[in-house]
Motif scaffolding. Structure first.
Motif, PDB file in Angstrom:
ATOM      1  N   CYS A  56      16.290   6.886  -5.119  1.00 41.97           N
ATOM      2  CA  CYS A  56      14.853   6.761  -5.964  1.00 41.97           C
ATOM      3  C   CYS A  56      13.673   6.767  -4.765  1.00 41.97           C
ATOM      4  N   CYS A  57      13.943   5.832  -3.783  1.00 41.92           N
ATOM      5  CA  CYS A  57      12.908   5.750  -2.590  1.00 41.92           C
ATOM      6  C   CYS A  57      12.449   6.988  -2.182  1.00 41.92           C
ATOM      7  N   SER A  58      13.418   7.910  -1.844  1.00 43.10           N
ATOM      8  CA  SER A  58      12.921   9.148  -1.199  1.00 43.10           C
ATOM      9  C   SER A  58      12.197   9.821  -2.123  1.00 43.10           C
ATOM     10  N   VAL A  59      12.368  10.111  -3.566  1.00 41.26           N
ATOM     11  CA  VAL A  59      11.456  10.616  -4.426  1.00 41.26           C
ATOM     12  C   VAL A  59       9.971  10.010  -4.416  1.00 41.26           C
ATOM     13  N   GLY A  60      10.113   8.449  -4.623  1.00 47.02           N
ATOM     14  CA  GLY A  60       8.830   7.638  -4.671  1.00 47.02           C
ATOM     15  C   GLY A  60       8.056   7.855  -3.551  1.00 47.02           C
ATOM     16  N   GLU A  61       8.738   7.939  -2.305  1.00 43.75           N
ATOM     17  CA  GLU A  61       7.756   8.468  -1.203  1.00 43.75           C
ATOM     18  C   GLU A  61       6.824   9.565  -1.312  1.00 43.75           C
ATOM     19  N   GLN A  62       7.350  10.413  -1.817  1.00 43.37           N
ATOM     20  CA  GLN A  62       6.730  11.688  -2.221  1.00 43.37           C
ATOM     21  C   GLN A  62       5.564  11.755  -3.214  1.00 43.37           C
ATOM     22  N   VAL A  63       5.740  10.947  -4.176  1.00 41.86           N
ATOM     23  CA  VAL A  63       4.688  10.857  -5.210  1.00 41.86           C
ATOM     24  C   VAL A  63       3.882  10.089  -5.219  1.00 41.86           C
ATOM     25  N   PHE A  64       4.290   8.498  -4.550  1.00 42.69           N
ATOM     26  CA  PHE A  64       3.366   7.736  -4.655  1.00 42.69           C
ATOM     27  C   PHE A  64       3.101   7.067  -3.257  1.00 42.69           C
ATOM     28  N   SER A  65       1.739   6.525  -2.980  1.00 44.80           N
ATOM     29  CA  SER A  65       1.349   5.903  -1.938  1.00 44.80           C
ATOM     30  C   SER A  65       0.583   4.427  -2.338  1.00 44.80           C
ATOM     31  N   VAL A  66       0.649   3.564  -1.392  1.00 44.53           N
ATOM     32  CA  VAL A  66       0.301   2.281  -1.624  1.00 44.53           C
ATOM     33  C   VAL A  66      -1.097   2.112  -0.780  1.00 44.53           C
ATOM     34  N   THR A  67      -2.213   1.585  -1.420  1.00 41.24           N
ATOM     35  CA  THR A  67      -3.245   1.302  -0.439  1.00 41.24           C
ATOM     36  C   THR A  67      -3.071   0.083   0.552  1.00 41.24           C
ATOM     37  N   PRO A  68      -3.328   0.310   1.670  1.00 46.47           N
ATOM     38  CA  PRO A  68      -2.922  -0.442   2.681  1.00 46.47           C
ATOM     39  C   PRO A  68      -3.772  -1.659   2.923  1.00 46.47           C
ATOM     40  N   SER A  69      -3.551  -2.642   3.585  1.00 47.29           N
ATOM     41  CA  SER A  69      -4.417  -3.915   3.817  1.00 47.29           C
ATOM     42  C   SER A  69      -5.598  -3.466   4.577  1.00 47.29           C
ATOM     43  N   ASN A  70      -5.556  -2.212   5.439  1.00 47.69           N
ATOM     44  CA  ASN A  70      -6.521  -2.159   6.567  1.00 47.69           C
ATOM     45  C   ASN A  70      -7.535  -0.959   6.043  1.00 47.69           C
ATOM     46  N   ASN A  71      -7.334  -0.667   4.465  1.00 46.72           N
ATOM     47  CA  ASN A  71      -7.977   0.489   4.206  1.00 46.72           C
ATOM     48  C   ASN A  71      -8.350   0.312   2.668  1.00 46.72           C
ATOM     49  N   TYR A  72      -9.012  -0.618   2.432  1.00 46.21           N
ATOM     50  CA  TYR A  72      -9.105  -0.604   0.908  1.00 46.21           C
ATOM     51  C   TYR A  72     -10.594  -0.790   0.354  1.00 46.21           C
ATOM     52  N   ASP A  73     -10.583  -0.542  -0.903  1.00 47.22           N
ATOM     53  CA  ASP A  73     -12.006  -1.113  -1.455  1.00 47.22           C
ATOM     54  C   ASP A  73     -12.074  -2.148  -2.523  1.00 47.22           C
ATOM     55  N   VAL A  74     -12.990  -2.241  -3.189  1.00 50.06           N
ATOM     56  CA  VAL A  74     -13.255  -3.271  -4.328  1.00 50.06           C
ATOM     57  C   VAL A  74     -13.708  -2.490  -5.390  1.00 50.06           C
ATOM     58  N   ASP A  75     -12.961  -2.699  -6.777  1.00 52.24           N
ATOM     59  CA  ASP A  75     -13.218  -2.220  -7.785  1.00 52.24           C
ATOM     60  C   ASP A  75     -14.407  -2.686  -8.634  1.00 52.24           C
ATOM     61  N   TYR A  76     -14.641  -2.286  -9.688  1.00 48.14           N
ATOM     62  CA  TYR A  76     -15.804  -2.592 -10.474  1.00 48.14           C
ATOM     63  C   TYR A  76     -15.850  -3.898 -10.904  1.00 48.14           C
ATOM     64  N   LEU A  77     -14.549  -4.793 -10.688  1.00 48.44           N
ATOM     65  CA  LEU A  77     -14.882  -6.177 -11.133  1.00 48.44           C
ATOM     66  C   LEU A  77     -14.852  -7.072  -9.879  1.00 48.44           C
ATOM     67  N   GLY A  78     -15.028  -6.305  -8.666  1.00 47.00           N
ATOM     68  CA  GLY A  78     -15.159  -7.229  -7.438  1.00 47.00           C
ATOM     69  C   GLY A  78     -13.777  -7.387  -6.734  1.00 47.00           C
ATOM     70  N   GLN A  79     -12.582  -6.907  -7.491  1.00 44.91           N
ATOM     71  CA  GLN A  79     -11.200  -7.171  -6.604  1.00 44.91           C
ATOM     72  C   GLN A  79     -10.921  -6.213  -5.746  1.00 44.91           C
ATOM     73  N   SER A  80     -10.224  -6.707  -4.850  1.00 46.33           N
ATOM     74  CA  SER A  80      -9.411  -5.920  -3.868  1.00 46.33           C
ATOM     75  C   SER A  80      -8.521  -4.923  -4.492  1.00 46.33           C
ATOM     76  N   THR A  81      -8.816  -3.754  -3.951  1.00 44.34           N
ATOM     77  CA  THR A  81      -7.674  -2.514  -4.282  1.00 44.34           C
ATOM     78  C   THR A  81      -6.471  -2.410  -3.503  1.00 44.34           C
ATOM     79  N   LYS A  82      -6.259  -3.578  -2.267  1.00 43.96           N
ATOM     80  CA  LYS A  82      -5.042  -3.788  -1.510  1.00 43.96           C
ATOM     81  C   LYS A  82      -3.938  -3.799  -2.369  1.00 43.96           C
ATOM     82  N   GLY A  83      -3.083  -2.919  -2.311  1.00 45.34           N
ATOM     83  CA  GLY A  83      -1.690  -2.886  -2.956  1.00 45.34           C
ATOM     84  C   GLY A  83      -1.491  -2.127  -4.096  1.00 45.34           C
ATOM     85  N   ASP A  84      -2.762  -1.472  -4.499  1.00 44.23           N
ATOM     86  CA  ASP A  84      -2.612  -0.513  -5.681  1.00 44.23           C
ATOM     87  C   ASP A  84      -1.869   0.599  -5.100  1.00 44.23           C
TER      88      ASP A  84
END
Length: 630
Positions: A56-84
């Motif tokens: 499953c991981c081999s498929v998931g790595e192609q389809v999904f990516s995770v927002t890294p801790s060194n390159n994230y934004d904040v959403d409209y509620l002011g929460q970090s998007t890290k880990g999204d």
């Protein structure tokens, strides 16, 4: 771009054959998150599940990516998007899915359709949705919005957090040891017995008056007990009508903010009774209630010894099944968090031998694949000396033998077992800081407020009594509805009475009443109407007063509900919880129903004028504009 419920459903269906026989749940690997995880319950399934996860991981790595801790934004509620989790739409053709085609049309219509599909899919999978879980006694309740995906590390207290004790058994034995210590100091304890219903968490000891009080969110005393005798509303008003509970005045007030406080408070209030009876001589205790509490150094120190030193914990370690209430779901909730990439920490004030014994008893038998409790945690800190752990730095020692022998340590390692140290040391060693860390504990001061105030950690309060209170509130609905209806009726009757009283007042001074009709009202009709209304209000008061007194008695006959002070107001404890705990719940295992990726959103906070503005809008048929004009 996001993955819709329809696409998610197809993803599940494509994995159906390989996942047959395994429960479905959210999961994660180190580099990519997946929507399915196997929880093997038998040894012969482990290798199969590991092979399947790799596939499953081999498929998931192609389809999904995770927002890294060194390159994230904040959403409209002011929460970090890290880990999204993000969708790599270029690889949707792996599933034969046209991603953009699923998103055509107005987003309101797309969202409505996808929400319906999502609800059906959750139901088909047999998974409880977070809104449904929230509306139960096992819900997780949010005071301040928290994106769990952005949390990198979760720290846990142990006693009454990861380990829940039978309160009557634990506190009852603590009380017994305390009475023995008090008796050795000369206090009269014959004939006294532990009464767990005498005290609830969140009450405040008034050392000056020998009282136990319940205050509302503003600090006004609503109920009080002198010794073990409840005071009347009149007594409370006369005694506390001109003063507020101020927890900053520690020489006067003692806040009972944990279940460990129960036996202490019961013992003190019983000693107040003996003091009032003249049974405590002056050579044992200074001649006032404050002196009694201070001599409790008698009560306080004796209870501290009962809790933390020797006999009681030795008794619990020898027969943990008599004192500890096991929770099979709790280790699995932590396992989900660990597999989602969270670093798990255990930070407890208990010593090594007690911690190891309790954790083995409560965790090891419920973990898969011969895991032990230590395998869950990236760092274990015993004898942490909270709250000082969050306030200052102490020497750090590494526990190096099974007997608990230690050596000085200056650098921590993954999976290590340590004693002392500080929260700052934890942050530095993990290179994780402030609101990236979530701390979970049962003590509103030692665990929750201090970690937030000094370290800016996000916080969770564990309050087991919430389950009983939730049930009591459900069963009190009819009583409270009737009470509110009576109060509303009195308000309407009272409004008319007050208007007639004003009309009479103006008439007696030769001025016209509020309206022409009121001015022309016959004198006899006016006085008779007021007499009738006054009788009705007096009878309503006679009905309402005992009903108000009884409100909350399904939770506790003396003190009512834990979170409420009066029919509508919050208790002082609830104000503390809202101020310092981002989320709160009855037990750690409740996280199992929310996944490690939950986005907790705080609910709307109603204001006193909200109902009036809504009512006015309904009458006018339109909203009030920003200037206040209709």
């Amino acid at each position: 771009m996001f993955m819709t419920a329809e696409v998610l459903g197809k993803f599940f269906l494509l994995q159906k054959d390989s996942l047959r026989g395994f429960p479905m749940a959210a999961a994660a690997t180190k580099n990519s998150f997946l929507f399915v995880r196997t929880r093997p319950m038998f040894a012969n399934n482990i290798k199969k599940s590991q092979m399947m996860m790799a596939c499953c991981c081999s498929v998931g790595e192609q389809v999904f990516s995770v927002t890294p801790s060194n390159n994230y934004d904040v959403d409209y509620l002011g929460q970090s998007t890290k880990g999204d989790l993000n969708l790599n739409s270029d690889h949707l053709d792996v599933f034969g899915i046209d991603g953009p085609a699923t998103l055509q049309g107005p987003i309101e219509e797309v969202a409505r359709k996808e929400a319906e599909v999502a609800e059906n899919l959750l139901d088909n999978l047999g998974i409880t949705s977070p809104p449904s879980a929230r509306n139960t006694s096992r819900g997780i309740f949010c005071s301040r919005t928290l994106n769990l995906r952005s949390i990198s590390a979760i720290g846990y207290d142990m006693d009454y957090t990861l380990i829940h004790y039978n309160v009557k058994a634990w506190e009852g034995r603590a009380y017994d040891y305390c009475m023995g210590n008090l008796q050795s100091l000369g206090f009269p304890v014959d004939g006294l017995a532990f009464d767990p219903d005498l005290v609830i968490r969140g009450l405040v000891i008034d050392k000056e008056k020998g009282n136990l009080v319940k205050a509302d969110r503003f600090g006004y005393v609503k109920r009080a007990m002198h010794g073990t005798r409840m005071l009347s509303t009149q007594d409370v008003s006369e005694m506390y009508g001109r003063e507020l509970v101020d927890l900053r005045k520690e020489n006067r007030w003692e806040f009972l903010n944990t279940l460990f406080s129960v036996s202490e408070a019961v013992a003190y209030m019983q000693m107040v009774d003996r003091y009032d009876e003249g049974a405590i001589s002056a050579d044992i205790c200074p001649p006032d209630y404050r002196g009694l509490y201070k001599a409790c150094s008698a009560v306080g120190k004796a209870l501290f010894r009962a809790h933390v030193e020797g006999q009681l914990k030795s008794e619990i370690m020898s027969k943990p099944e008599l004192f500890v209430e096991p929770d099979p779901e709790l280790p699995l909730a932590l396992l989900d968090q660990k597999e989602a990439g969270k670093k798990l920490l255990l930070i407890t004030n208990s010593d090594y031998h007690y911690t190891d014994k309790m954790m083995k008893h409560s965790f090891n038998r419920f973990l898969p694949n011969d895991m032990g409790w230590r395998d869950l945690f990236d760092m274990v800190i015993i004898s942490a000396r909270k709250p000082e752990f969050f306030q200052m730095s102490h020497p750090l020692y590494e526990v190096v033998t099974g007997e608990g022998l230690m050596r000085p340590c200056f650098k921590v390692r993954k999976g290590g077992l340590y004693s002392g140290g500080s929260a700052q040391m934890v942050e530095n060693s993990l290179d994780i800081h402030g609101d990236e860390i979530l701390y979970v504990g049962d003590h509103i001061y030692t665990d929750v407020s201090q970690s937030k105030v000094h370290q800016l950690w996000r916080t969770v309060l564990i309050c087991r009594e919430l389950e009983e209170e939730y049930s009591a509130l459900i069963h009190s609905r009819d009583h409270r509805a009737t009470l509110i209806e009576l109060i509303n009726q009195k308000e309407v009757v009272g409004d008319l009475f007050n208007q007639l009283r004003l009309a009479l007042q103006r008439r007696n001074t030769g001025r016209p009443a509020q309206t022409l009709a009121a001015t022309n009202m016959d004198d006899q009709d006016l006085t008779e109407s007021m007499q009738k209304l006054l009788i009705v209000m007096q009878r309503l008061d006679e009905k309402i007063a005992p009903m108000l007194e009884a409100d909350g008695e399904l939770f506790n006959k003396r003190w009512g509900f834990l979170s409420r002070a009066g029919l509508w107001d919050k208790s002082h404890l609830m104000r503390q919880i809202e101020k310092y705990a981002d989320i709160y719940t009855s037990r750690v295992s409740n996280f199992l129903y929310y996944t490690p990726f939950m986005y907790f959103r705080s609910q709307e906070q109603t204001l006193a004028h909200d109902s009036y503005s809504y009512y006015q809008a309904q009458i006018n048929g339109s909203a009030v504009d920003s200037t206040g004009a209709n």
